[in-house]
Design a protein around this motif. Structure first.
Motif, PDB file in Angstrom:
ATOM      1  N   SER A  69       2.691   5.080  -4.039  1.00  0.00           N
ATOM      2  CA  SER A  69       3.469   4.258  -3.115  1.00  0.00           C
ATOM      3  C   SER A  69       4.712   5.031  -2.701  1.00  0.00           C
ATOM      4  O   SER A  69       5.078   6.034  -3.330  1.00  0.00           O
ATOM      5  N   ASP A 114       8.815   0.910  -3.030  1.00  0.00           N
ATOM      6  CA  ASP A 114       7.829  -0.038  -2.502  1.00  0.00           C
ATOM      7  C   ASP A 114       6.609  -0.090  -3.428  1.00  0.00           C
ATOM      8  O   ASP A 114       5.475  -0.152  -2.993  1.00  0.00           O
ATOM      9  N   GLU A 115       6.855  -0.062  -4.725  1.00  0.00           N
ATOM     10  CA  GLU A 115       5.785   0.003  -5.714  1.00  0.00           C
ATOM     11  C   GLU A 115       4.871  -1.215  -5.701  1.00  0.00           C
ATOM     12  O   GLU A 115       3.712  -1.122  -6.086  1.00  0.00           O
ATOM     13  N   ALA A 116       5.341  -2.342  -5.213  1.00  0.00           N
ATOM     14  CA  ALA A 116       4.508  -3.552  -5.164  1.00  0.00           C
ATOM     15  C   ALA A 116       3.329  -3.385  -4.209  1.00  0.00           C
ATOM     16  O   ALA A 116       2.346  -4.118  -4.303  1.00  0.00           O
ATOM     17  N   ASN A 117       3.408  -2.422  -3.321  1.00  0.00           N
ATOM     18  CA  ASN A 117       2.346  -2.208  -2.337  1.00  0.00           C
ATOM     19  C   ASN A 117       1.606  -0.891  -2.551  1.00  0.00           C
ATOM     20  O   ASN A 117       1.165  -0.254  -1.595  1.00  0.00           O
ATOM     21  N   SER A 118       1.450  -0.481  -3.794  1.00  0.00           N
ATOM     22  CA  SER A 118       0.797   0.806  -4.070  1.00  0.00           C
ATOM     23  C   SER A 118      -0.668   0.792  -3.619  1.00  0.00           C
ATOM     24  O   SER A 118      -1.291  -0.257  -3.498  1.00  0.00           O
TER      25      SER A 118
END
Length: 173
Positions: free
Chosen positions: A134, A138-142
């Motif tokens: 990611s 923006d790790e929630a959208n990896s």
């Protein structure tokens, strides 16, 4: 006397026309200036990623990021947030100490990051065939990317995003 009164409304009308013209010019200038500002920051969902295998510097993974169709965004010159599994020892650390220049992505412009999956000597490490990636922050959208081949992972590092793939070689130079 009459001509003096006729002139005053004419002057007011001329001043009003000039004010409208100046406002239109200022608005056009502001619009042009807003287009020249830097693009908004890229999120993971704004980009398409590809991962390839390179042989330089003992072998590494070259990640290529391009903006999706119709997207223009700026990718900060820091290392990508990446891991090979869910364990903390498979998370990628930075290979570079400083921040590189940001890259504006649009159309065919690409950014590149190099990931060295194994920075240790010896036979230790675990095999993985996917990379979780990611944009930093923006790790929630990896996204999960299939690797060209399984790699042994032990203390992985990544370069920052660069505009030139030659600058994305881990431990080069």
């Amino acid at each position: 006397m009459r001509s003096r009164f006729a002139t005053r409304p004419a002057r007011l009308a001329l001043a009003a026309v000039a004010a409208v013209a100046l406002t239109a010019t200022a608005t056009a200038t502001a619009a042009a200036d807003s287009r020249s500002d830097t693009a908004r920051a890229c999120g993971t969902n704004d980009l398409d990623f590809r991962v390839g295998s390179e042989t330089q510097a003992g072998g590494y993974l070259l990640v290529t990021a391009k903006a999706k169709s119709g997207v223009t965004c700026s990718l900060k010159g820091v290392f990508p947030s990446a891991s090979f599994g869910s364990s903390i020892d498979t998370e990628v650390s930075p290979a570079e100490q400083g921040v590189s220049e940001s890259i504006t992505l649009s159309g065919s412009t690409a950014a590149y990051a190099g990931i060295s999956p194994k920075t240790t000597n010896g036979d230790q490490g675990r095999q993985f065939d996917q990379l979780h990636l990611s944009v930093a922050g923006d790790e929630a959208n990896s996204v999960s990317l299939d690797l060209p081949e399984a790699v042994t992972v032990d203390k992985p590092v990544a370069t920052n995003w660069h505009a030139d793939p030659a600058d994305a070689v881990p431990f080069a130079g």
